[in-house]
Design an enzyme around this catalytic site. Structure first.
Site, mmCIF file in Angstrom:
data_model
loop_
_atom_site.group_PDB
_atom_site.id
_atom_site.type_symbol
_atom_site.label_atom_id
_atom_site.label_comp_id
_atom_site.label_asym_id
_atom_site.label_seq_id
_atom_site.Cartn_x
_atom_site.Cartn_y
_atom_site.Cartn_z
ATOM 1 C CE LYS A 1 9.509 24.788 82.788
ATOM 2 N NZ LYS A 1 10.156 23.590 83.632
ATOM 3 N NE ARG B 1 12.178 29.044 81.611
ATOM 4 C CZ ARG B 1 12.289 29.706 82.929
ATOM 5 N NH1 ARG B 1 12.036 29.245 84.114
ATOM 6 N NH2 ARG B 1 12.149 31.002 82.864
ATOM 7 N N GLY C 1 13.007 22.329 90.770
ATOM 8 C CA GLY C 1 14.607 22.446 91.229
ATOM 9 C C GLY C 1 15.472 21.382 90.875
ATOM 10 C CG MET D 1 16.529 17.738 85.981
ATOM 11 S SD MET D 1 15.047 16.913 84.702
ATOM 12 C CE MET D 1 13.772 17.510 85.333
ATOM 13 N NE ARG E 1 5.630 23.854 89.192
ATOM 14 C CZ ARG E 1 6.913 23.752 89.169
ATOM 15 N NH1 ARG E 1 7.733 23.212 88.454
ATOM 16 N NH2 ARG E 1 7.719 24.669 90.213
ATOM 17 C CG HIS F 1 9.590 -6.577 116.695
ATOM 18 N ND1 HIS F 1 9.370 -5.625 117.540
ATOM 19 C CD2 HIS F 1 8.575 -7.270 116.874
ATOM 20 C CE1 HIS F 1 8.783 -5.945 118.663
ATOM 21 N NE2 HIS F 1 8.127 -6.970 118.323
ATOM 22 C CB SER G 1 -6.082 -13.975 107.145
ATOM 23 O OG SER G 1 -5.450 -12.570 107.399
ATOM 24 C CB CYS H 1 -3.764 -9.534 108.384
ATOM 25 S SG CYS H 1 -2.911 -11.138 108.319
ATOM 26 C CE1 TYR I 1 -9.156 -9.245 106.407
ATOM 27 C CE2 TYR I 1 -11.035 -10.593 105.774
ATOM 28 C CZ TYR I 1 -9.765 -10.368 106.428
ATOM 29 O OH TYR I 1 -9.094 -11.418 107.300
#
Length: 906
Positions: A27, A98, A107, A109, A371, A489, A797, A864, A884
């Site tokens: 702000k 503010r 909203g 604070m 903003r 799981h 991997s 992975c 990858y």
């Protein structure tokens, strides 16, 4: 900590600017910047975010002492520019106070408006403006807001309404009016008196009359609100560090409640919901900003187009709309023209969609804030692609503008907004797998599968899930569990399937015998409807309507940009052709993890698997495995065919054998009947498979080395499917991964079995298929001895779920018992099973990559574990040189975007 703690702005000048948001908050930085580019902004000053940290370190009194001189000088600066004086009864200056953190926290604070009024000053304000009603309306608003925020007048019980609202309702009832703006000046004066009395009675404090005392109370209250419950929760949700702090901005008040030539409103330079390039917003005549947000009155649309669209949605006739709800474009055409011109100027200046607040005081337009606007995932992608097409931003900026996590919104079903607004929240768990699901409650996998076959949508509710539940999970719209974390799981498999999942909902009490689930006193039975939100963790009563997420053409454009800039490619974790097809449609270039154990739980397969487990000789096991072979081969055939021309990394059997046998009496009786043996024998065999710590027991390569016939069968199935496909003209690219290697000898033994089996198969078939043998690095010792392991392993991997578990010594399924406490106490910053621990686990990965490539220069390395779809973790993988990442199908676009961002951020 800088010596300067306060920065002023006003009259086209400012001591700050936009790039100082870390110090001045969003702000404060943007108010300074708007001054510098000629936008009309009321003058004021900003106290820095550093002071917020000082406030909590040194205390209120010390910080007030440190600020006093600078704040006094800054107030004088505002007085000079506004040509009025703070606390002066004849020519008073009023201010707003503010908050403003560097990251937007709308909203969360506290704010105080109209500060500087007392019984004397309000009379002067009335005389100066010639508007007594405006003066006392501002005064009652100030006492109410200050009494709440600073003096702490709150409801005694959570069931009670706000005490100020109770007083207002009482006064309006006595007068026989319904709306606030129908109250007279005398009513407003009465409210001020009653408000002050209530404050004194409940808090024991008199309302302060000294404007400077009021100002210090408000400044300190805003700093204090940085640590209120809602701000803490919001920071936790958004990943905003506590140490950032909030700035405090004190600004001269301009008034939207001075009559019919005054107004207040909020507007957006583009649609925050769908991203369309349409200026839109709402305003209220003769009101202050809080009225727009609070919904006390129905706001009107700023644009004529927006007003007509709103009226159509609400079923309001054009005549009624024009008479009662006209747009600003109609009622204040000159102000609208200025507003439209400035919003366009601000968007072009910031090169992004703007969220703005404004006030019109007696015909003059003032901007109070701008903003970068918050937006949906759909809007995020569209706005980035549109701004790129318009030449406002370049390709790299467009990539950086998109938050990877928000892409989920484009890929999963979502709840209908109107239906969600009416939904009853029963409880909350962990948002384990995003999306929306609604269906009838079932508790068991076979019931879920059967109900699905009957055409019913189901939500599977379990204390926790196991691989045996896979068929049910596959059939369900969503999964809800009482236990388990984000990598349990249920969570991992649900994400892999693209299923909505809420895990670890500790408030649910499940009774499998009665087939009921009790949630906070509400008892639901099998067949009752339940809805779950995997994006928020909320569980709703009954049916909540869902709708498919909209994937626009802009999504494809974004993915094309990702491909252009990424160095790290993205594979998927997939166990079925369906999952593989979904992932490939999202741009996956292969499979990084295919888990073979998930293929064993269908009827005939599980029988053969259990027969193998019961066998006590090699011959007996081989006989059972021969029954499994055609099933396994068919599974691999489907996946390799679907991923034709791309690598498919297939992990050999990993879990301990006890997961494949029933542990309840009913299941054991069924198994005994199927196997033609006694229940006693089954119980003995199940008990013999029991281990104190099965995740560190007979599993992974230990299983294959103990029972080499299992490895041989799986190799025949994988390469047999590949041979068949090659004969049919396809280009299969199988990779065989040996899990849980800790010692190079374990790998050597398994690799020998695989090579020997392959040679026999190729000779028999008269066809050879290129394939690779690699390993899963998931044990710290494997990472530390990677140079030795790379002698035989053709690729690595990293299984970061187990690697994290073994490095920390945390059970991933039980971490929920202490994780909330650890996060609250800052022992952990994040859940290490969600976000890769770069300092510990990450260093093991780095060591393994370097050591492995010292031995095998072109060693391919990937990841992975679940971290393969988490943006921060993906960027780390890019930095350490992995080839990858692999993740569940619906996280592929997220990983692709994160990989592209990692490349452009270098």
């Amino acid at each position: 900590m800088t010596e300067k703690r306060v920065y002023t702005f006003g009259n086209g000048k400012a001591e700050g600017k936009a790039d100082m948001r870390n110090l001045l908050g969003g702000k404060g930085a943007n108010l300074a910047e708007m001054n510098l580019i000629g936008v009309p902004v009321p003058p004021g000053f900003t106290i820095t975010t550093d002071v917020c940290n000082e406030y909590f370190e040194k205390g209120k009194e010390k910080v007030v002492d440190l600020l006093t001189a600078e704040v006094k000088k800054s107030v004088e600066h505002v007085e000079k520019l506004m040509n009025c004086k703070f606390g002066d009864p004849t020519n008073p200056l009023l201010v707003s106070v503010r908050s403003g953190a560097r990251a937007s926290m709308p909203g969360m604070m506290d704010t105080i408006l109209n500060l500087g009024l007392n019984d004397t000053v309000v009379e002067g304000l009335a005389k100066k403006t010639g508007n007594e009603r405006f003066a006392y309306d501002s005064y009652r608003r100030f006492v109410q807001m200050y009494g709440d925020v600073v003096l702490g007048l709150k409801p005694v019980n959570k069931e009670d309404i706000d005490p100020f609202e109770a007083i207002i309702q009482k006064v309006k009832a006595e007068r026989g009016v319904k709306l606030d703006n129908e109250m007279t000046v005398d009513d407003l004066k009465k409210l001020v008196t009653l408000f002050k009395q209530a404050i004194k009675e409940q808090t024991g404090k008199d309302f302060p009359t000294d404007p400077m005392e009021q100002l210090w109370g408000a400044i300190c209250a805003v700093f204090t609100s940085w640590m209120n419950e809602r701000a803490i929760l919001y920071r936790k949700m958004e990943g905003i560090p506590q140490e950032w702090g909030t700035a405090v901005t004190v600004q001269a008040m301009v008034f939207g409640n001075m009559g019919d030539t005054s107004a207040t409103g909020v507007c957006f330079s583009r649609d925050a919901g769908n991203g369309e390039n349409i200026f839109n917003g709402e305003y209220l005549v003769n009101a202050q900003g809080e009225d727009v947000v609070a919904g006390i009155r129905t706001p009107q649309q700023i644009t004529l187009e927006g007003s007509k669209r709103w009226a159509k949605q609400q079923g309001v006739s054009e005549e009624k709309r024009a008479a009662k709800y006209p747009s600003m474009e109609e009622t204040m055409p000159e102000i609208f023209a200025q507003l439209n011109e400035i919003q366009d100027k601000l968007e072009k200046h910031y090169h992004d969609m703007q969220d703005m607040e404004f006030t019109v005081q007696d015909g003059k337009l003032w901007f109070l804030q701008t903003r970068n606007g918050k937006r949906t995932g759909t809007a995020m992608v569209k706005i980035a692609m549109d701004l790129l097409a318009e030449g406002e931003i370049d390709e790299k900026t467009a990539l950086k503008r998109c938050e990877p996590g928000k892409l989920d919104e484009l890929l999963h079903p979502v709840f209908d907004k109107e239906a969600l607004a009416e939904a009853r929240v029963l409880t909350r768990g962990l948002p384990a797998s995003p999306g929306a699901a609604c269906g009838q409650i079932v508790f068991f996998a076979d019931d879920a599968a059967k109900w699905r076959e009957d055409g019913r949508n189901v939500v599977m509710v379990r204390i926790e899930t196991s691989p045996e539940d896979l068929a049910g999970m596959s059939a369900a719209e969503g999964i809800l569990t009482a236990r388990g974390g984000m990598t349990s799981h249920a969570a991992v498999v649900a994400r892999g399937m693209g299923k909505c999942c809420v895990s670890g909902a500790g408030a649910i009490m499940i009774d499998y015998k009665k087939k009921t689930v009790e949630i906070d006193g509400v008892v639901l039975h099998e067949g009752d409807y339940l809805s779950i939100n995997g994006s928020t963790g909320e569980v709703y009563y009954g049916e909540v309507k869902t709708k498919p997420a909209e994937v626009t053409g802009d999504f494809a454009k974004l993915m094309a940009l990702c491909e252009k800039y990424s160095k790290l490619v993205v594979r998927t974790n997939a166990d079925t052709p369906r999952d593989a097809e979904i992932a490939r449609s999202f741009g996956a270039v292969g499979i990084g993890l295919c888990r073979t154990e998930h293929m064993f739980f269908e009827n005939e397969k599980i029988k053969a698997m259990r027969e193998m487990i019961l066998a006590d000789t090699v011959e007996g096991r081989e006989t059972a495995l021969d029954k499994l072979l055609p099933y396994q081969k068919q599974d691999f055939y489907g996946i390799l065919k679907c991923m034709d021309g791309t690598p498919v990394n297939i992990r050999l059997l990993d879990p301990p054998l006890h997961e494949f046998v029933p542990h309840d009496l009913e299941g054991q009786e069924i198994m005994a009947k199927e196997m033609g043996v006694s229940v006693k024998f089954i119980k003995q065999r199940v008990n013999s498979l029991s281990e104190h710590n099965p995740m560190l027991g007979l599993r992974g390569c230990r299983l294959g080395n103990t029972f080499p016939e299992i490895t041989a069968m799986q190799t025949k199935a994988i390469l047999g499917a590949a041979v068949q496909l090659k004969k049919e003209g396809f280009n299969p690219m199988p990779e065989i991964m040996i899990p849980l290697v800790g010692i190079v000898n374990e790998l050597d033994a398994q690799e020998a079995i695989i090579r020997k089996t392959a040679a026999k198969l190729f000779k028999k078939e008269g066809v050879e298929v290129d394939f690779k043998v690699g390993t899963m690095i998931e044990i710290p010792r494997a990472a530390l001895t990677a140079d030795l392991i790379a002698n035989k392993a053709e690729y690595f991997s990293f299984g970061t779920n187990d690697l994290t578990q073994m490095t920390f010594g945390y059970s991933r399924d039980d971490i929920a018992s202490f994780l909330p406490s650890y996060l609250e106490k800052k022992i952990l910053d994040v859940d290490p099973f969600q976000v890769l621990d770069q300092d510990g686990v990450g260093q093991l990965i780095k060591i393994a990559v370097e050591k492995g490539r010292n031995t095998r220069k072109n060693l391919k390395c990937g990841i992975c574990g679940e971290h393969g779809g988490e943006p921060h973790s993906v960027k780390f993988c890019h930095r350490v040189g992995l080839n990858y990442v692999s993740c569940s199908p619906f996280r592929v676009p997220i990983a692709r975007l994160a990989a592209a961002q990692a490349a452009v951020e270098e």
